[in-house]
Scaffold this motif. Structure first.
Motif, PDB file in Angstrom:
ATOM      1  N   THR A 163      -3.537   8.352  -1.260  1.00  0.00           N
ATOM      2  CA  THR A 163      -4.300   7.373  -0.464  1.00  0.00           C
ATOM      3  C   THR A 163      -4.206   7.628   1.032  1.00  0.00           C
ATOM      4  O   THR A 163      -4.808   6.898   1.812  1.00  0.00           O
ATOM      5  N   LYS A 164      -3.471   8.649   1.457  1.00  0.00           N
ATOM      6  CA  LYS A 164      -3.298   8.912   2.880  1.00  0.00           C
ATOM      7  C   LYS A 164      -4.303   9.954   3.363  1.00  0.00           C
ATOM      8  O   LYS A 164      -5.055  10.543   2.581  1.00  0.00           O
ATOM      9  N   LEU A 165      -4.292  10.212   4.661  1.00  0.00           N
ATOM     10  CA  LEU A 165      -5.262  11.120   5.275  1.00  0.00           C
ATOM     11  C   LEU A 165      -5.215  12.506   4.655  1.00  0.00           C
ATOM     12  O   LEU A 165      -6.249  13.148   4.442  1.00  0.00           O
ATOM     13  N   PRO A 186       0.819  -1.220   0.000  1.00  0.00           N
ATOM     14  CA  PRO A 186       0.000   0.000   0.000  1.00  0.00           C
ATOM     15  C   PRO A 186       0.852   1.269   0.000  1.00  0.00           C
ATOM     16  O   PRO A 186       1.925   1.316   0.600  1.00  0.00           O
ATOM     17  N   GLU A 236      -4.202  13.445   1.605  1.00  0.00           N
ATOM     18  CA  GLU A 236      -4.040  13.406   0.145  1.00  0.00           C
ATOM     19  C   GLU A 236      -4.431  14.746  -0.460  1.00  0.00           C
ATOM     20  O   GLU A 236      -5.423  15.361  -0.077  1.00  0.00           O
ATOM     21  N   GLY A 249      -0.149   3.950   1.445  1.00  0.00           N
ATOM     22  CA  GLY A 249      -0.384   4.564   2.747  1.00  0.00           C
ATOM     23  C   GLY A 249      -1.588   3.982   3.456  1.00  0.00           C
ATOM     24  O   GLY A 249      -1.579   3.776   4.661  1.00  0.00           O
ATOM     25  N   ASN A 250      -2.624   3.707   2.693  1.00  0.00           N
ATOM     26  CA  ASN A 250      -3.862   3.164   3.258  1.00  0.00           C
ATOM     27  C   ASN A 250      -3.758   1.645   3.327  1.00  0.00           C
ATOM     28  O   ASN A 250      -3.716   0.965   2.303  1.00  0.00           O
ATOM     29  N   LEU A 251      -3.724   1.100   4.539  1.00  0.00           N
ATOM     30  CA  LEU A 251      -3.560  -0.347   4.699  1.00  0.00           C
ATOM     31  C   LEU A 251      -4.722  -1.128   4.106  1.00  0.00           C
ATOM     32  O   LEU A 251      -4.595  -2.315   3.804  1.00  0.00           O
ATOM     33  N   GLY A 252      -5.864  -0.459   3.929  1.00  0.00           N
ATOM     34  CA  GLY A 252      -7.000  -1.132   3.318  1.00  0.00           C
ATOM     35  C   GLY A 252      -6.752  -1.538   1.886  1.00  0.00           C
ATOM     36  O   GLY A 252      -7.503  -2.349   1.323  1.00  0.00           O
ATOM     37  N   ASP A 253      -5.692  -0.986   1.267  1.00  0.00           N
ATOM     38  CA  ASP A 253      -5.359  -1.337  -0.119  1.00  0.00           C
ATOM     39  C   ASP A 253      -4.520  -2.598  -0.228  1.00  0.00           C
ATOM     40  O   ASP A 253      -4.188  -3.023  -1.335  1.00  0.00           O
ATOM     41  N   GLU A 260       0.879  12.723  -1.097  1.00  0.00           N
ATOM     42  CA  GLU A 260       0.339  11.868  -0.034  1.00  0.00           C
ATOM     43  C   GLU A 260      -0.837  11.012  -0.527  1.00  0.00           C
ATOM     44  O   GLU A 260      -1.887  10.926   0.124  1.00  0.00           O
TER      45      GLU A 260
END
Length: 294
Positions: free
Chosen positions: A201-203, A20, A205, A22-26, A199
């Motif tokens: 996919t991160k908070l 990922p 972005e 940044g987003n672990l959901g990916d 940034e």
């Protein structure tokens, strides 16, 4: 040399696994399985990969070893020995796809030369993510890694895409983003379409779209204030018909002068400008000399 095929691959293999941005959901299910079961995890930074595993709730059963730009040549041979012995070696970088401006290329090249199998567990990529979000043309694009740090070299690289018909994607350091955008605006023109994706996919972005001039002004203001932070992808749109129109001798001489003023040697500057306009270096060199005599 005969063409190579992976159809007859043995039990050992190398797997390039995208992680990922940044987003672990990916994180894909396949990535999770590979990290949990691989015999060897070759990581760009073992600390970051251990944090990734912890965040995903994974306890690797295999060994984790460092494989980065400073030890890649030496490390690759040991990893290939593991593959020959039947091991599954998973290569991960800190974010995105290994081997794309990250460690991994030398390992793949060495495996190919040795006739050992390499496959890929696809996933996140900052290049294609930024491209999709940019609003710039996506049917044809080129990825050109990081722009050079030195101003003269950076300008030479940008001169090469003056007439580029594709969107060009670069990685950039946040500390050099303002300088890079200023160079884009000066070398390619303030009206050249561009985009900064930060940034991803991160908070926090952020995707900033506009002309090179507008983005250069935005970056200068941001740098003077809170600064530009995080991972940055810089995209430059295709040249317009006006950009690819034949340049006058005066314009060509001015382009060469701009490069030499930034520290580039005359012959290198002439060669760069000539290549950007599809001209012969010898003829442009003579044009520059004539202009200097006048």
């Amino acid at each position: 040399m005969s063409p190579q095929s992976t159809a007859d691959a043995g039990p050992g293999r190398i797997v390039l696994a995208a992680t990922p941005l940044g987003n672990l959901g990916d994180a894909t299910g396949r990535l999770r399985e590979l990290l949990a079961t691989a015999d060897v995890i070759a990581a760009e930074d073992t600390r970051n990969t251990r944090r990734l595993c912890q965040g995903l709730g994974i306890t690797p059963t295999g060994r984790m070893v460092a494989h980065h730009e400073h030890n890649e040549a030496a490390s690759a041979q040991g990893l290939l020995d593991q593959v020959r012995a039947g091991a599954t070696v998973v290569m991960v970088s800190d974010a995105g796809m290994p081997a794309v401006s990250d460690p991994g290329h030398r390992l793949v090249a060495a495996a190919v030369e040795a006739g050992l199998p390499v496959t890929c567990a696809p996933g996140a990529s900052a290049v294609t993510t930024a491209l999709a979000l940019s609003g710039l043309p996506t049917a044809r694009f080129a990825f050109d890694g990081f722009l050079p740090r030195k101003d003269g070299e950076r300008r030479r690289r940008l001169e090469e895409i003056r007439a580029e018909a594709r969107t060009v994607v670069y990685f950039e350091s946040p500390q050099r983003t303002a300088a890079a955008l200023a160079a884009v605006a000066e070398v390619l023109g303030e009206g050249r379409p561009a985009c900064v994706a930060r940034e991803l996919t991160k908070l926090h972005e952020e995707v900033v779209r506009g002309t090179a001039g507008e983005l250069a002004a935005w970056a200068a203001e941001r740098e003077a204030g809170e600064g530009i932070r995080g991972e940055v992808v810089l995209l430059v749109g295709p040249a317009s018909a006006e950009d690819v129109a034949p340049a006058s001798d005066a314009d060509l001489v001015a382009e060469v002068a701009a490069l030499t003023a930034s520290g580039t040697r005359l012959k290198e500057a002439v060669a760069t400008v000539a290549a950007a306009h599809g001209l012969r270096s010898r003829e442009l060199y003579q044009t520059v000399l004539d202009a200097r005599r006048e």
